[in-house]
Design a protein around this motif. Structure first.
Motif, PDB file in Angstrom:
ATOM      1  N   MET A  48       0.820  -1.213   0.000  1.00  0.00           N
ATOM      2  CA  MET A  48       0.000   0.000   0.000  1.00  0.00           C
ATOM      3  C   MET A  48       0.855   1.265   0.000  1.00  0.00           C
ATOM      4  O   MET A  48       0.528   2.260  -0.636  1.00  0.00           O
ATOM      5  N   GLU A  60      -1.819  -9.063  -6.718  1.00  0.00           N
ATOM      6  CA  GLU A  60      -1.592 -10.188  -5.784  1.00  0.00           C
ATOM      7  C   GLU A  60      -0.716 -11.277  -6.395  1.00  0.00           C
ATOM      8  O   GLU A  60       0.130 -11.850  -5.718  1.00  0.00           O
ATOM      9  N   TYR A  63       3.023 -10.848  -5.699  1.00  0.00           N
ATOM     10  CA  TYR A  63       3.551 -10.612  -4.354  1.00  0.00           C
ATOM     11  C   TYR A  63       4.821 -11.420  -4.074  1.00  0.00           C
ATOM     12  O   TYR A  63       5.719 -10.963  -3.375  1.00  0.00           O
ATOM     13  N   MET A  64       4.873 -12.648  -4.633  1.00  0.00           N
ATOM     14  CA  MET A  64       6.052 -13.488  -4.388  1.00  0.00           C
ATOM     15  C   MET A  64       7.335 -12.827  -4.902  1.00  0.00           C
ATOM     16  O   MET A  64       8.422 -13.116  -4.405  1.00  0.00           O
TER      17      MET A  64
ATOM     18  N   ARG B  79       3.448 -22.342  -3.179  1.00  0.00           N
ATOM     19  CA  ARG B  79       3.223 -20.986  -2.663  1.00  0.00           C
ATOM     20  C   ARG B  79       3.753 -20.807  -1.243  1.00  0.00           C
ATOM     21  O   ARG B  79       3.387 -19.883  -0.548  1.00  0.00           O
ATOM     22  N   ASP B 124      -7.604   2.602   4.962  1.00  0.00           N
ATOM     23  CA  ASP B 124      -7.011   2.112   3.701  1.00  0.00           C
ATOM     24  C   ASP B 124      -6.785   0.596   3.749  1.00  0.00           C
ATOM     25  O   ASP B 124      -7.114  -0.120   2.803  1.00  0.00           O
ATOM     26  N   LEU B 125      -6.210   0.138   4.863  1.00  0.00           N
ATOM     27  CA  LEU B 125      -5.956  -1.291   4.994  1.00  0.00           C
ATOM     28  C   LEU B 125      -7.280  -2.064   5.051  1.00  0.00           C
ATOM     29  O   LEU B 125      -7.431  -3.111   4.409  1.00  0.00           O
ATOM     30  N   ARG B 128      -8.766  -2.503   1.763  1.00  0.00           N
ATOM     31  CA  ARG B 128      -8.036  -3.459   0.919  1.00  0.00           C
ATOM     32  C   ARG B 128      -8.339  -4.906   1.285  1.00  0.00           C
ATOM     33  O   ARG B 128      -8.377  -5.769   0.423  1.00  0.00           O
ATOM     34  N   PHE B 150     -11.854  -5.793  13.203  1.00  0.00           N
ATOM     35  CA  PHE B 150     -10.835  -5.882  12.148  1.00  0.00           C
ATOM     36  C   PHE B 150      -9.935  -7.098  12.361  1.00  0.00           C
ATOM     37  O   PHE B 150      -9.662  -7.861  11.431  1.00  0.00           O
ATOM     38  N   PHE B 151      -9.479  -7.301  13.589  1.00  0.00           N
ATOM     39  CA  PHE B 151      -8.558  -8.417  13.836  1.00  0.00           C
ATOM     40  C   PHE B 151      -9.266  -9.766  13.809  1.00  0.00           C
ATOM     41  O   PHE B 151      -8.667 -10.769  13.418  1.00  0.00           O
ATOM     42  N   TRP B 154      -9.493 -10.332  10.151  1.00  0.00           N
ATOM     43  CA  TRP B 154      -8.202 -10.632   9.532  1.00  0.00           C
ATOM     44  C   TRP B 154      -7.720 -12.032   9.903  1.00  0.00           C
ATOM     45  O   TRP B 154      -7.193 -12.765   9.065  1.00  0.00           O
ATOM     46  N   GLU B 158      -6.886 -14.734   7.091  1.00  0.00           N
ATOM     47  CA  GLU B 158      -5.547 -15.335   6.996  1.00  0.00           C
ATOM     48  C   GLU B 158      -5.641 -16.856   7.179  1.00  0.00           C
ATOM     49  O   GLU B 158      -4.900 -17.612   6.546  1.00  0.00           O
ATOM     50  N   LEU B 168      -1.117 -14.667   0.473  1.00  0.00           N
ATOM     51  CA  LEU B 168      -1.657 -13.378   0.013  1.00  0.00           C
ATOM     52  C   LEU B 168      -1.978 -13.347  -1.479  1.00  0.00           C
ATOM     53  O   LEU B 168      -2.536 -12.363  -1.962  1.00  0.00           O
ATOM     54  N   GLU B 169      -1.625 -14.417  -2.183  1.00  0.00           N
ATOM     55  CA  GLU B 169      -2.028 -14.451  -3.591  1.00  0.00           C
ATOM     56  C   GLU B 169      -3.538 -14.617  -3.713  1.00  0.00           C
ATOM     57  O   GLU B 169      -4.113 -14.377  -4.770  1.00  0.00           O
ATOM     58  N   ALA B 171      -6.587 -12.869  -2.884  1.00  0.00           N
ATOM     59  CA  ALA B 171      -6.899 -11.495  -2.463  1.00  0.00           C
ATOM     60  C   ALA B 171      -7.892 -11.518  -1.297  1.00  0.00           C
ATOM     61  O   ALA B 171      -8.997 -12.034  -1.438  1.00  0.00           O
ATOM     62  N   PRO B 172      -7.506 -10.969  -0.138  1.00  0.00           N
ATOM     63  CA  PRO B 172      -8.395 -11.052   1.028  1.00  0.00           C
ATOM     64  C   PRO B 172      -9.720 -10.314   0.830  1.00  0.00           C
ATOM     65  O   PRO B 172     -10.721 -10.664   1.450  1.00  0.00           O
TER      66      PRO B 172
END
Lengths: 94, 223
Positions: A48, A60, A63-64, B79, B124-125, B128, B150-151, B154, B158, B168-169, B171-172
């Motif tokens: 970001m 995304e 990212y790697m 990954r 912002d986070l 996203r 939020f946590f 998250w 995760e 993270l590939e 997209a959350p």
């Protein structure tokens, strides 16, 4: 921005996100998360900040590519070479 | 017919260095690659956390499989998701601060724990990592509720990203873990082309922890 300045830019962003970390001796080819404690949220913050400071969008699937400092330089330098370095903390980190 | 739940064994330990003998014992279980990785950390406290968590992982897996923990070997998927070599036991390891959690099951799973840190939560986070409907519910809540929500969100996202092995590939913001219109975890979500069951795990007030499994889980705390 030169390749060295890309490293400074990345380290400066990490220094804001993880101010307790010592970034002076980071190895170029070792995954950042194996050298300092960065979690997934920290990584998203880095992406970001790259967008905010330099207008670079990292999708995304790429990212790697940013897992190591060497990877960051390889991926980001072509996108940043025509842009000036901004250091949020005011002083470059060597 | 309702499928039987997936049995998940949850183990917890502390990663603090107050028990030097325990840390030494765990360090001896690590293989050369893990030791090299431990040595690469810049700070001693990070090195100790790594040793404590990965030594604990070997201890628990060795006990579960009846094998020498020092002789277990791991493989890394494309990954970056680690898995046991030569055994059909799946695991997910997480640590936040000095808390280490480990979940074992016979199917792939993802576990995540997060320390609630108000300073990390920003619009912002949130925008996203949240799906549009999650952000709409979240942005209208009082700040105190926003931080904890939020946590919780998250840790659930995760856990799904770890379960499917994409990190993270995946997209959350592309999938939801909250029930529509609420700041409460849904019982399941769809991500990476598969359904995932979600469970929020008991955690102290200043932490959030969640587990994602391919079908509903029965969590057994084993200490």
């Amino acid at each position: 921005m030169t390749q060295d300045e890309v490293i400074i830019a990345i380290k400066d962003i990490i220094a804001q996100i993880a101010p307790d970390e010592d970034l002076t001796n980071l190895e170029m080819d070792v995954r950042l998360r194996e050298q300092i404690e960065l979690d997934s949220m920290d990584f998203l913050d880095i992406v970001m900040e790259l967008r905010k400071l330099y207008g670079v969008q990292v999708p995304e699937k790429d990212y790697m590519e940013l897992a190591t400092l060497a990877g960051c330089v390889k991926y980001l330098h072509p996108l940043l070479e025509k842009k000036p370095l901004h250091c949020a903390q005011g002083a470059p980190i060597s | 017919m309702v499928p039987s739940p997936l049995e998940v064994r949850l183990h917890r330990t502390q990663a603090c260095a107050s028990d030097a003998a325990l840390l030494q014992r765990r360090a001896r279980l690590l293989d050369p690659e893990e030791r090299a990785r431990a040595e690469r950390f810049v700070f001693e406290r990070h090195r100790q956390r790594f040793v404590a968590a990965h030594g604990f992982l070997r201890e628990v897996l060795g006990r579960a499989l009846g094998r020498d923990p020092a002789r277990l070997s791991f493989e890394i998927e494309a990954r970056g998701k680690p898995r046991l070599a030569g055994a059909e036991l799946h695991f997910s390891l997480t640590h936040t601060g000095d808390h280490v959690l480990l979940a074992l099951a016979e199917e792939p799973l993802g576990l995540d724990a997060e320390e609630v840190r108000p300073a990390r939560v920003g619009t912002d986070l949130a925008r996203r990592v949240m799906a549009a409907e999650e952000f709409a519910s979240w942005s209208g809540a009082p700040r105190a509720e926003q931080v904890r929500a939020f946590f919780r969100l998250w840790s659930a996202k995760e856990s799904v990203m770890k379960a499917c092995g994409l990190g993270l590939e995946l997209a959350p913001g592309g999938f939801s873990v909250f029930s529509p219109g609420k700041l409460e975890l849904a019982s399941e979500t769809g991500a990476a082309g598969s359904p995932w069951s979600l469970v929020e795990l008991p955690a102290p007030e200043e932490y959030a922890a969640a587990l994602a499994t391919p079908r509903p889980a029965r969590v057994i705390e084993t200490g």
